[in-house]
Design a protein around this motif. Structure first.
Motif, PDB file in Angstrom:
ATOM      1  N   ALA A  15      -9.802   6.862  -2.305  1.00  0.00           N
ATOM      2  CA  ALA A  15      -8.560   7.439  -2.833  1.00  0.00           C
ATOM      3  C   ALA A  15      -8.204   8.715  -2.084  1.00  0.00           C
ATOM      4  N   GLU A  16      -9.204   9.505  -1.737  1.00  0.00           N
ATOM      5  CA  GLU A  16      -8.939  10.735  -0.985  1.00  0.00           C
ATOM      6  C   GLU A  16      -8.378  10.411   0.395  1.00  0.00           C
ATOM      7  N   LYS A  17      -8.958   9.393   1.029  1.00  0.00           N
ATOM      8  CA  LYS A  17      -8.473   8.998   2.355  1.00  0.00           C
ATOM      9  C   LYS A  17      -7.063   8.431   2.283  1.00  0.00           C
ATOM     10  N   ALA A  18      -6.785   7.654   1.253  1.00  0.00           N
ATOM     11  CA  ALA A  18      -5.483   6.990   1.137  1.00  0.00           C
ATOM     12  C   ALA A  18      -4.372   7.958   0.724  1.00  0.00           C
ATOM     13  N   THR A  19      -4.708   8.956  -0.080  1.00  0.00           N
ATOM     14  CA  THR A  19      -3.670   9.852  -0.616  1.00  0.00           C
ATOM     15  C   THR A  19      -3.641  11.219   0.038  1.00  0.00           C
ATOM     16  N   GLY A  20      -4.728  11.600   0.706  1.00  0.00           N
ATOM     17  CA  GLY A  20      -4.810  12.945   1.264  1.00  0.00           C
ATOM     18  C   GLY A  20      -5.039  14.003   0.203  1.00  0.00           C
ATOM     19  N   ALA A  30       0.810  -1.217   0.000  1.00  0.00           N
ATOM     20  CA  ALA A  30       0.000   0.000   0.000  1.00  0.00           C
ATOM     21  C   ALA A  30       0.839   1.261   0.000  1.00  0.00           C
ATOM     22  N   ASP A  31       2.067   1.195   0.514  1.00  0.00           N
ATOM     23  CA  ASP A  31       2.902   2.391   0.530  1.00  0.00           C
ATOM     24  C   ASP A  31       3.162   2.923  -0.873  1.00  0.00           C
ATOM     25  N   ASN A  32       3.090   2.045  -1.862  1.00  0.00           N
ATOM     26  CA  ASN A  32       3.302   2.496  -3.238  1.00  0.00           C
ATOM     27  C   ASN A  32       2.134   3.315  -3.758  1.00  0.00           C
ATOM     28  N   PHE A  33       0.990   3.237  -3.053  1.00  0.00           N
ATOM     29  CA  PHE A  33      -0.216   3.917  -3.496  1.00  0.00           C
ATOM     30  C   PHE A  33      -0.400   5.251  -2.784  1.00  0.00           C
ATOM     31  N   LYS A  34      -0.073   5.317  -1.537  1.00  0.00           N
ATOM     32  CA  LYS A  34      -0.334   6.515  -0.756  1.00  0.00           C
ATOM     33  C   LYS A  34       0.422   7.712  -1.322  1.00  0.00           C
ATOM     34  N   GLY A  35      -0.303   8.845  -1.360  1.00  0.00           N
ATOM     35  CA  GLY A  35       0.323  10.073  -1.824  1.00  0.00           C
ATOM     36  C   GLY A  35       0.377  10.203  -3.327  1.00  0.00           C
ATOM     37  N   ARG A  36      -0.154   9.244  -4.062  1.00  0.00           N
ATOM     38  CA  ARG A  36      -0.076   9.291  -5.517  1.00  0.00           C
ATOM     39  C   ARG A  36      -1.453   9.261  -6.157  1.00  0.00           C
TER      40      ARG A  36
END
Length: 289
Positions: free
Chosen positions: A155-160, A74-80
C-alpha cells in the motif's frame, strides 16, 4: 510453495477484504470491468465473470506474469487510503470490522509479525483493511477518539503514503495500554506509533502522539501526572529536548545507543537486539521489566 491470501492481497492493488474473510478483486484472467474474482482463505479462487477457478498458487503465478491484466482499475487505488468515517459510531464500526478481519485471517497478521508487535493485536484492537494496519486511539475511559492507518509495504508503494487518518483529526495522545500506565509512576514518551507499540509489547508504559514529532507538546502529558522519560529516535533529538524543556523537572531525555543498522525503537526490537534494548531501558523501568 503454498500461497496465502496476504501474498495475493499484496500484489492486487484493488483487492478488498470482505467481512467473511475472502478477497474481492479484478480478475487477471480476463478484461474485468468490475471486481468479479473471489479468493478464499482455504486456498482456492473463483471468478464470477469468466468462471476461472483453481488454487491460489495458479492465481499467484498469473498475477505475477508479464501479460497479466492484474492492474486493471489500479488508478482508482493509487494515492488513496481507506476512508475512515468521521462520526464515532461509524469509526467504531470501521475499527471493529478491521480488527475482526485480522482475528479471523492469520495471513493478514504478517506485517505486524514482521514488525514484532503482533502481540498487540488484541490488546490494542489493531486491524487490517485493504493493505493498511488500523490503529484505534482510545481515551482512558475506552471511548474512541480517532484512528490512524499505517500502510503495509505494498500500500505504501502504491499510494506513496505511510500514514493516514480522519481528515482534520487533531494531534492527540495515543496510549497503547492504559492499564500499564495506571500502575506506574513513570511513562515513556516516544515519537512514533510503532515505537509506542514496541514498548507496550515489552510491557513498558508508553505514550506518543498521532500528529508527528513536532506536534508533541507538554500539554499532551500534563494530565498524566507522571514522570516522563522521553526516548527519541535518531531523528527526534531536537523535538525531545523541546518536550523535556516544556515539562521541566518532570521530563528527562533518555538517549539510547542505537545499533548502526537501526533508527528507532521498532528497528531496535526487530534487528535481533531486543535484550540490549531491555538492558538500556532497565535503569528507568526496572520494575516494569
Amino acid at each position: 510453495m503454498t500461497v496465502t491470501l496476504d501474498q495475493i492481497y499484496e500484489h492486487m492493488p484493488n483487492a478488498q477484504l470482505m467481512s467473511r474473510g475472502y478477497l474481492l478483486a479484478y480478475c487477471p484472467f480476463h478484461s474485468d470491468e468490475k471486481k468479479s474474482l473471489l479468493a478464499f482463505p482455504d486456498g482456492w479462487y473463483r471468478c464470477l465473470g469468466c468462471e476461472a477457478t483453481g488454487r491460489l498458487e495458479k492465481l499467484y503465478a498469473e498475477i505475477l506474469s508479464p501479460g497479466s491484466t492484474r492492474n486493471h482499475g489500479a488508478d482508482n487505488f493509487k494515492g488513496r487510503a481507506p476512508r475512515i468515517p468521521s462520526d464515532p459510531e461509524g469509526m467504531a464500526e470501521f475499527v471493529y470490522s478491521a480488527h475482526d478481519a485480522i482475528l479471523r485471517n492469520a495471513s493478514f497478521r504478517w506485517y505486524l509479525e514482521q514488525r514484532g508487535v503482533a502481540g498487540r493485536i488484541e490488546t490494542c484492537r489493531l486491524g487490517w483493511v485493504e493493505g493498511w494496519v488500523t490503529v484505534p486511539v482510545y481515551a482512558e475511559d475506552h471511548s474512541i477518539q480517532g484512528v490512524i492507518l499505517r500502510a503495509g509495504p505494498y500500500a505504501e508503494k502504491a499510494t506513496g503514503m505511510r500514514f493516514s487518518q480522519v481528515e482534520g483529526q487533531r494531534s492527540m495522545l495515543y496510549c497503547p495500554e492504559w492499564a500499564l500506565l495506571r500502575n506506574s509512576d513513570k511513562v515513556a514518551a516516544v515519537f512514533g506509533i510503532f515505537d509506542a507499540l514496541t514498548l507496550a509489547e515489552l510491557r513498558i508504559p508508553v505514550v506518543t502522539v498521532t500528529g508527528g514529532d513536532r506536534t508533541f507538546t507538554a500539554e499532551h502529558l500534563t494530565n498524566l501526572r507522571k514522570r516522563c522519560i522521553i526516548i527519541p529516535d535518531k531523528k527526534a533529538g531536537e523535538a525531545a529536548a523541546e518536550l523535556s524543556a516544556g515539562l521541566g523537572w518532570r521530563g528527562k531525555v533518555k538517549r539510547l545507543q542505537y545499533p548502526s543498522e537501526t533508527t528507532d525503537l521498532n528497528d531496535y526490537l526487530t534487528s535481533g537486539h531486543s535484550k540490549d534494548l531491555l538492558r538500556e531501558l532497565g535503569d528507568e523501568f526496572g520494575r516494569a521489566l
